[in-house]
Structure formats: C-alpha cells, structure tokens
Design a protein around this motif. Structure first.
Motif, PDB file in Angstrom:
ATOM      1  N   GLN A 134       0.838  -1.254  -0.259  1.00 59.15           N
ATOM      2  CA  GLN A 134       0.175  -0.517  -0.001  1.00 59.15           C
ATOM      3  C   GLN A 134       0.531   1.168   0.277  1.00 59.15           C
ATOM      4  N   SER A 135       1.840   0.934   0.053  1.00 62.18           N
ATOM      5  CA  SER A 135       2.688   2.601  -0.111  1.00 62.18           C
ATOM      6  C   SER A 135       3.165   3.086  -0.654  1.00 62.18           C
ATOM      7  N   ASN A 136       2.853   2.353  -1.500  1.00 61.42           N
ATOM      8  CA  ASN A 136       3.149   2.697  -3.697  1.00 61.42           C
ATOM      9  C   ASN A 136       4.536   2.701  -3.305  1.00 61.42           C
TER      10      ASN A 136
END
Ligand code: NAG
Ligand code: NAG
Length: 344
Positions: A279-281
């Motif tokens: 999710q942190s990309n």
C-alpha cells in the motif's frame, strides 16, 4: 495513567480478550490456541519494563498516540491478537490461563546483552518467570495431567536477538568485538544459548513455537544516525545478523525438529519486501523515525518526551529509532498469522 489506572486497564483488557476469545470460539466452533506465551524484547514488550530501572521504556507520549488508552508501555501497538495478552509484571490470576507476555525491552539471548540500558528481564529470566506462572496454572487447574495437556496446545512466541547485536556485539563499547570474537563465533555463542533455552521451554511443556528471525537491525534509523551513513543501511550489522538467522534456522530445521519430534516450529517471514510495505506505493519512509529522537550520545533511539510525532504515520516504517509504526506492524502481524496458522 496512574498505577491504579493501569491495573484497571489491564483487567479490562483481559476481560475484553476473554469475550473476544469466547465469541471467536462460538463463531468458529473451533478453539485455536487456548493460550499464548510471549517472550522477547522491546518489539513485543507490553509494559514489563515500566517499573524497572531502565532507559528502555515506552510508557509516555508520543508512544501510544494511536492506541485508544494512550501510552501503556507498548513499544508496538497493533501486533494483531497478542495485543490482549497482559504483561507478566502485572498479570492477574484470572488472566494467566489465556497467556502471559514476558517480553522486556533491552533484553537479549545472553544475560548481559542490554546491560548498557539498565534493568531488563533477560530471556533466561523470562523463562524462569514462565516457570513460576506454570506453578500458578497448576494450582488454579488442580490437576497436573490436565495442565500438561493444556500447555501442549498453547502458542509460544519468541522474538529475541536484536539486542545481542545492537546492545552487545555492536554496542559502542563492545567487549566481544574488541576481543576479536568474529561474527561467526558470536553467532555460535548465541545459538548454543538459544538452543538450551528452547529445549528448556520444551521441558516446561511447550510444543508449538513461533520463532522470529532477527530483523535487519543495520537499517534501523537509530543505527544509520549512529554510524552517520546518511541513508544507507550498515551492511556489517545486517551480515552478522544474517549469519545468526541462517544458523538458527538450521538449529530448528535440522536439530530441534528431529530431536523434539512431538513439537512444531515455525519461523515467520518478517522481511519487508524490497518493493516496500504493501500500500505504500514505494513512497514509504524507511530510514527515518516518525517521532523526534535524541541523537546526541543516546543510542536508545527512543522518542523524546511529548514531542509531536510525524502526522503521516502511515507512510513511515519506523515510529522511533528502532520500533515499527502501527502501519508497519499490520504487515508483521499478517506474516505472523500466516506462519502461526501452520501450528494448528
Ligand atoms: C486430570 O486430567 C486428566 C486429563 O485431562 C483427566 O483425564 C483426569 O480425569 C483428571 N483427573 C481428575 C482427578 O480430575
Ligand atoms: C497508492 O496508489 C493507489 C492507486 O494509485 C492509491 O489509490 C492509493 O491511495 C495510494 N496509496 C498511497 C499510500 O499513496
């Protein structure tokens, strides 16, 4: 929160746990582990150090900032289900049947590791505390055969060893390193001791073990600051830790599993993927602490009291100089769950 407040809080936590546990059993029709015993260092400490004379404490703000009850002495706040297991230091008789957390910040496999930080419960001391808890459980259950059967079903979690490197081998004043103990020799010293300790837990009745690896301590912001490497991890530390991890997995796979045939062992994979946390990309901050950490002559990496931490905590991997944010812990607890499910 005062002492009385914390006691009430722990009691409430214990009740919440029992209620959750009960609902889960009713819902699933299948009790997973009736009890959890947790051993280790600050990554799992839920307040055992609060009354010790030590610098390794986390019972003040900004710790606990995202925890509904505020700071409780938990270094890490959201490690999944084991959130509800009370610390040995304050556990009540009512609660010991569902598990006890013996973990102590600053402690290591070796008794002397972390002595630069002050008092702590070493891994040996944690096992001695567990022995006392077993006597209390026997008294409560009033049937030794039953207690033996009961303990066999419990989950034993151990996460230790970081402080043997950070606050012993690689400590600014390190006797072992200046005495020319090589990383390989040091890992063997640790493994011999750890092997005795795991055998001891087995003799005391444990059969289901989750034993975590030591993380990449050379990438902790506090170490990066100490060594002044800018942004880079300290490879020398990570290499030394990896020698231990390989030897420890060999101990588990090739020695303990064939010797203790009725026991089960898992090693959760807690390595953060190279692509970064999910999710942190790729935007996660991995080499700096979210809170303000003291840098001058203080290697503990703890947050300064009452300083406002970073706002975007969901982008940070580390809350302070060593310990993960709640966000990073979501990843760790999911990996833990994956591993632990193999013990069922
Ligand atoms: C003690 O526990 C064992 C195992 O659970 C059980 O078989 C036995 O009946 C118990 N003994 C007594 C006296 O309750
Ligand atoms: C990551 O990217 C996705 C898709 O572009 C986006 O929805 C999400 O908000 C981003 N997450 C973060 C933490 O930036």
């Amino acid at each position: 929160m005062g002492l009385e407040g914390s006691k009430v809080f722990l009691y409430v936590i214990c009740i919440i746990f029992l209620v959750l546990e009960y609902s889960r059993r009713v819902a699933a029709g299948d009790p997973k582990f009736p009890c959890y015993f947790i051993f280790g260092d600050s990554l799992l400490d839920v307040g055992n150090n609060n009354r010790l004379n030590t610098g390794a404490k986390a019972n003040y703000l900004p710790y606990g900032i995202d925890y509904p009850q505020g700071p409780t002495g938990r270094f890490t706040k959201d490690l999944g289900f084991d959130n509800f297991i009370p610390p040995y230091a304050t556990v009540k008789e009512k609660c010991i049947l569902t598990g006890v957390n013996y973990a102590s910040g600053g402690s290591g496999i070796l008794d002397k590791s972390g002595q630069n930080l002050g008092e702590r419960f070493s891994f040996n001391k944690q096992i001695r505390n567990h022995k006392k808890v077993i006597s209390r459980i026997k008294t409560l259950q009033g049937n030794e055969t039953h207690t033996h059967d009961y303990l066999k079903k419990c989950l034993y979690m151990a996460q230790t060893g970081s402080n043997d490197y950070i606050n012993n081998y690689f400590a600014p004043v390190s006797k072992d390193k200046t005495n020319n103990v090589t990383p390989d020799q040091f890992a063997i010293i640790l493994i011999n001791q750890f092997s005795r300790q795991l055998n001891w837990l087995y003799k005391l009745g444990g059969r289901k073990f989750s034993i975590s690896n030591i993380g990449q301590v050379g990438c902790a912001p506090a170490q990066i600051t100490l060594y002044g490497t800018g942004n880079a991890c300290i490879n020398e530390m990570n290499d030394a830790v990896n020698i231990f991890n390989v030897k420890k997995n060999n101990l588990i796979e090739n020695i303990l599993k064939s010797k203790l045939t009725d026991a089960k062992f898992v090693v959760p994979d807690l390595n953060i993927p190279t692509s970064g946390l999910p999710q942190s990309n790729g935007t996660a901050v991995t080499n700096a602490a979210c809170c303000k950490v003291s840098t001058k002559g203080d290697t503990r990496g703890l947050c300064l009291r009452r300083k406002i931490p970073c706002i975007d905590r969901n982008r940070y991997q580390f809350f302070d100089g060593f310990h993960p944010t709640a966000y990073a812990n979501l990843f760790y607890s999911r990996q833990m769950m994956l591993a632990i499910s193999q013990l069922l």
